[in-house]
Design an enzyme around this catalytic site. Structure first.
Site, PDB file in Angstrom:
ATOM      1  N   CYS A 111       0.813  -1.219   0.000  1.00  0.00           N
ATOM      2  CA  CYS A 111       0.000   0.000   0.000  1.00  0.00           C
ATOM      3  C   CYS A 111       0.843   1.264   0.000  1.00  0.00           C
ATOM      4  O   CYS A 111       0.309   2.364  -0.127  1.00  0.00           O
ATOM      5  CB  CYS A 111      -0.926  -0.005   1.202  1.00  0.00           C
ATOM      6  SG  CYS A 111      -1.795  -1.559   1.334  1.00  0.00           S
ATOM      7  N   HIS A 252      -2.766   6.571   3.635  1.00  0.00           N
ATOM      8  CA  HIS A 252      -3.307   5.330   3.073  1.00  0.00           C
ATOM      9  C   HIS A 252      -4.642   5.041   3.746  1.00  0.00           C
ATOM     10  O   HIS A 252      -4.770   5.156   4.972  1.00  0.00           O
ATOM     11  CB  HIS A 252      -2.316   4.196   3.308  1.00  0.00           C
ATOM     12  CG  HIS A 252      -2.866   2.849   2.988  1.00  0.00           C
ATOM     13  ND1 HIS A 252      -3.579   2.602   1.837  1.00  0.00           N
ATOM     14  CD2 HIS A 252      -2.818   1.664   3.662  1.00  0.00           C
ATOM     15  CE1 HIS A 252      -3.949   1.324   1.832  1.00  0.00           C
ATOM     16  NE2 HIS A 252      -3.508   0.743   2.918  1.00  0.00           N
ATOM     17  N   ASN A 282     -10.152  -0.400   1.529  1.00  0.00           N
ATOM     18  CA  ASN A 282      -8.707  -0.338   1.313  1.00  0.00           C
ATOM     19  C   ASN A 282      -8.402  -0.817  -0.110  1.00  0.00           C
ATOM     20  O   ASN A 282      -8.614  -1.988  -0.427  1.00  0.00           O
ATOM     21  CB  ASN A 282      -8.035  -1.236   2.360  1.00  0.00           C
ATOM     22  CG  ASN A 282      -6.531  -1.257   2.253  1.00  0.00           C
ATOM     23  OD1 ASN A 282      -5.958  -0.847   1.237  1.00  0.00           O
ATOM     24  ND2 ASN A 282      -5.879  -1.743   3.293  1.00  0.00           N
TER      25      ASN A 282
HETATM   26  N1  ACO Z   1     -17.193  -8.717  12.097  1.00  0.00           N
HETATM   27  C1  ACO Z   1     -17.425  -8.965  13.411  1.00  0.00           C
HETATM   28  N2  ACO Z   1     -16.454  -9.342  14.256  1.00  0.00           N
HETATM   29  C2  ACO Z   1     -15.219  -9.476  13.765  1.00  0.00           C
HETATM   30  C3  ACO Z   1     -14.906  -9.226  12.424  1.00  0.00           C
HETATM   31  C4  ACO Z   1     -15.964  -8.838  11.587  1.00  0.00           C
HETATM   32  N3  ACO Z   1     -15.778  -8.577  10.265  1.00  0.00           N
HETATM   33  N4  ACO Z   1     -13.591  -9.427  12.243  1.00  0.00           N
HETATM   34  C5  ACO Z   1     -13.091  -9.794  13.425  1.00  0.00           C
HETATM   35  N5  ACO Z   1     -14.067  -9.819  14.348  1.00  0.00           N
HETATM   36  C6  ACO Z   1     -13.977 -10.173  15.765  1.00  0.00           C
HETATM   37  C7  ACO Z   1     -12.735 -10.941  16.102  1.00  0.00           C
HETATM   38  O1  ACO Z   1     -12.896 -12.314  15.828  1.00  0.00           O
HETATM   39  C8  ACO Z   1     -12.596 -10.654  17.569  1.00  0.00           C
HETATM   40  O2  ACO Z   1     -13.482 -11.487  18.276  1.00  0.00           O
HETATM   41  P1  ACO Z   1     -13.047 -12.122  19.683  1.00  0.00           P
HETATM   42  O3  ACO Z   1     -12.806 -10.935  20.580  1.00  0.00           O
HETATM   43  O4  ACO Z   1     -14.205 -12.961  20.041  1.00  0.00           O
HETATM   44  O5  ACO Z   1     -11.796 -12.911  19.393  1.00  0.00           O
HETATM   45  C9  ACO Z   1     -13.112  -9.223  17.711  1.00  0.00           C
HETATM   46  O6  ACO Z   1     -13.899  -8.984  16.527  1.00  0.00           O
HETATM   47  C10 ACO Z   1     -12.033  -8.190  17.777  1.00  0.00           C
HETATM   48  O7  ACO Z   1     -11.066  -8.486  16.753  1.00  0.00           O
HETATM   49  P2  ACO Z   1      -9.806  -7.612  16.552  1.00  0.00           P
HETATM   50  O8  ACO Z   1      -8.968  -8.236  15.488  1.00  0.00           O
HETATM   51  O9  ACO Z   1      -9.176  -7.296  17.863  1.00  0.00           O
HETATM   52  O10 ACO Z   1     -10.494  -6.293  15.984  1.00  0.00           O
HETATM   53  P3  ACO Z   1      -9.820  -4.951  15.674  1.00  0.00           P
HETATM   54  O11 ACO Z   1     -10.466  -3.876  16.425  1.00  0.00           O
HETATM   55  O12 ACO Z   1      -8.319  -5.036  15.721  1.00  0.00           O
HETATM   56  O13 ACO Z   1     -10.247  -4.723  14.155  1.00  0.00           O
HETATM   57  C11 ACO Z   1      -9.274  -4.897  11.995  1.00  0.00           C
HETATM   58  C12 ACO Z   1      -9.834  -5.648  13.169  1.00  0.00           C
HETATM   59  C13 ACO Z   1     -10.358  -4.025  11.421  1.00  0.00           C
HETATM   60  C14 ACO Z   1      -8.825  -5.914  10.966  1.00  0.00           C
HETATM   61  C15 ACO Z   1      -8.103  -4.031  12.483  1.00  0.00           C
HETATM   62  O14 ACO Z   1      -7.218  -4.806  13.242  1.00  0.00           O
HETATM   63  C16 ACO Z   1      -7.341  -3.404  11.352  1.00  0.00           C
HETATM   64  O15 ACO Z   1      -7.851  -2.584  10.633  1.00  0.00           O
HETATM   65  N6  ACO Z   1      -6.053  -3.758  11.217  1.00  0.00           N
HETATM   66  C17 ACO Z   1      -5.210  -3.191  10.194  1.00  0.00           C
HETATM   67  C18 ACO Z   1      -5.563  -3.797   8.908  1.00  0.00           C
HETATM   68  C19 ACO Z   1      -4.873  -3.115   7.780  1.00  0.00           C
HETATM   69  O16 ACO Z   1      -4.668  -1.937   7.797  1.00  0.00           O
HETATM   70  N7  ACO Z   1      -4.515  -3.930   6.815  1.00  0.00           N
HETATM   71  C20 ACO Z   1      -3.929  -3.521   5.624  1.00  0.00           C
HETATM   72  C21 ACO Z   1      -2.620  -2.848   5.796  1.00  0.00           C
HETATM   73  S1  ACO Z   1      -1.588  -2.994   4.470  1.00  0.00           S
HETATM   74  C22 ACO Z   1      -2.519  -2.990   3.166  1.00  0.00           C
HETATM   75  O17 ACO Z   1      -3.312  -2.109   3.054  1.00  0.00           O
HETATM   76  C23 ACO Z   1      -2.401  -4.108   2.170  1.00  0.00           C
END
Ligand code: ACO
Length: 328
Positions: A111, A252, A282
């Site tokens: 990205c 980004h 994204n």
């Molecule tokens: N819907 C509902 N619940 C979900 C979902 C969903 N789509 N996805 C995960 N959960 C659950 C998890 O299983 C977890 O449940 P648990 O507590 O029972 O285990 C809970 O929600 C919390 O999960 P987390 O992973 O802690 O959630 P978080 O607040 O971190 O959000 C997310 C997840 C959105 C993926 C976040 O971590 C994020 O945005 N990370 C960065 C991702 C990113 O930027 N990626 C790309 C970067 S590089 C590029 O762009 C190629």
């Protein structure tokens, strides 16, 4: 001599994938997605749309907008994580469709790809050997996402954005400073395991779903904020510019919480931060130029504004660039 953005263009598929549709497909809710990511819908490529077709559409608009003809392009760079094919590179398909015979190559920096292209294109323009460099961020991430993986299928979308880079005049406009980096100790945080020399595609890798993107979301989140802030600060320091002087921050578009957290630490308010991820999700290498082009198109970016771009991605890579906005 500095490089500035002489023209821009974008292309996104017509098909919108809403949070409501995802609710019906995987165990998630609109409320969770909006609250945790800020995303409301993303665009999904149709059967006849590919990374190259979206790139061509965006590039055609950018060339027209720059007021030049394709034969005035001396180099083509495409940043993508979703190439047209493994061989040949996407630039070959795009160059052919645009009628180019100049050199072309693909750039893989996740990205952060658009910032990497800006730096590369600008440095090559500085040799004085090239007139214009066409840079395109184009992605069809929907083709590498596991539709059953709720952790990733809610995040990513398809799209492309292109820019024509041309030498600036004596007005101080163009690329002022930059920072690029990559921490390869974090390769496993965001990866597609199969399909390369390490693990060639096989019936077994397909059965394991290893053709799909896998992500450690929380750890990527943590590192992303740090990478964006450190890289942006390095870039501002190199230019001798304070964050209060930045007119527009174009990060980004991965997660609104990453954007808010980074902008907050940089001391840049939301009113000066460009955010469009609620409509596109994204789009990896297309995300920064898509946001930049929208802000330029609707008149938010004014001539001589200081514009700070910052991205991070698989690798993990990062890159920031400070531009004094304006066409040559
Ligand atoms: N819907 C509902 N619940 C979900 C979902 C969903 N789509 N996805 C995960 N959960 C659950 C998890 O299983 C977890 O449940 P648990 O507590 O029972 O285990 C809970 O929600 C919390 O999960 P987390 O992973 O802690 O959630 P978080 O607040 O971190 O959000 C997310 C997840 C959105 C993926 C976040 O971590 C994020 O945005 N990370 C960065 C991702 C990113 O930027 N990626 C790309 C970067 S590089 C590029 O762009 C190629």
């Amino acid at each position: 001599m500095r490089a500035c953005v002489a023209g821009w263009g974008t292309a996104v598929p017509e098909r919108r994938l809403t949070n409501a549709e995802l609710e019906a497909r995987v165990d998630t809710t609109d409320e969770w997605i909006v609250e945790r990511t800020g995303i409301r819908e993303r665009r999904i490529a149709g059967p006849s749309e590919t990374t190259a077709t979206l790139a061509v559409e965006a590039a055609t608009a950018a060339i027209k907008h720059a007021g030049i003809t394709p034969d005035e392009i001396d180099l083509l760079i495409i940043a993508t994580a979703t190439p047209e094919q493994p061989i040949p590179h996407t630039g070959a398909f795009v160059g052919e469709a645009l009628g180019l015979r100049c050199g072309s190559f693909d750039l893989a920096a996740g990205c952060a790809g658009f910032v990497y292209m800006l730096v590369t294109g600008s440095s090559l323009l500085a040799t004085g050997d090239l007139r214009n460099v066409l840079v395109i961020g184009s992605e069809t991430l929907s083709r590498i996402i596991d539709p059953a993986d709720r952790a990733t299928c809610i995040l990513f979308g398809d799209g492309a954005a292109a820019a024509v880079l041309s030498p600036s005049g004596d007005d101080g406009r163009g690329l002022l400073a930059w920072d690029l980096g990559c921490d390869g100790s974090a390769t496993g945080l965001l990866e597609i395991r199969a399909g390369g020399s390490r693990l060639p595609a096989s019936p077994q890798t397909i059965a394991n779903g290893e053709q799909y993107l896998k992500m450690s979301g929380q750890e990527v989140f943590r590192r992303a904020v740090r990478a964006v802030v450190d890289s942006a600060v390095t870039t501002l320091d190199r230019a001798g510019v304070a964050s209060s002087e930045v007119a527009w921050f174009v990060p980004h578009q991965a997660n609104v919480r990453i954007i808010d957290s980074a902008a907050n630490r940089l001391g840049i308010p939301r009113e000066r931060t460009i955010v469009n991820l609620e409509r596109y999700g994204n789009t990896s290498a297309a995300s920064i130029p898509l946001a930049l082009a929208e802000a330029a198109e609707d008149g938010r970016l004014r001539a001589d504004d200081l514009v700070l771009l910052s991205g991070f991605g698989a690798g993990m890579t990062w890159g920031s660039a400070l531009l004094r906005w304006g066409t040559p």
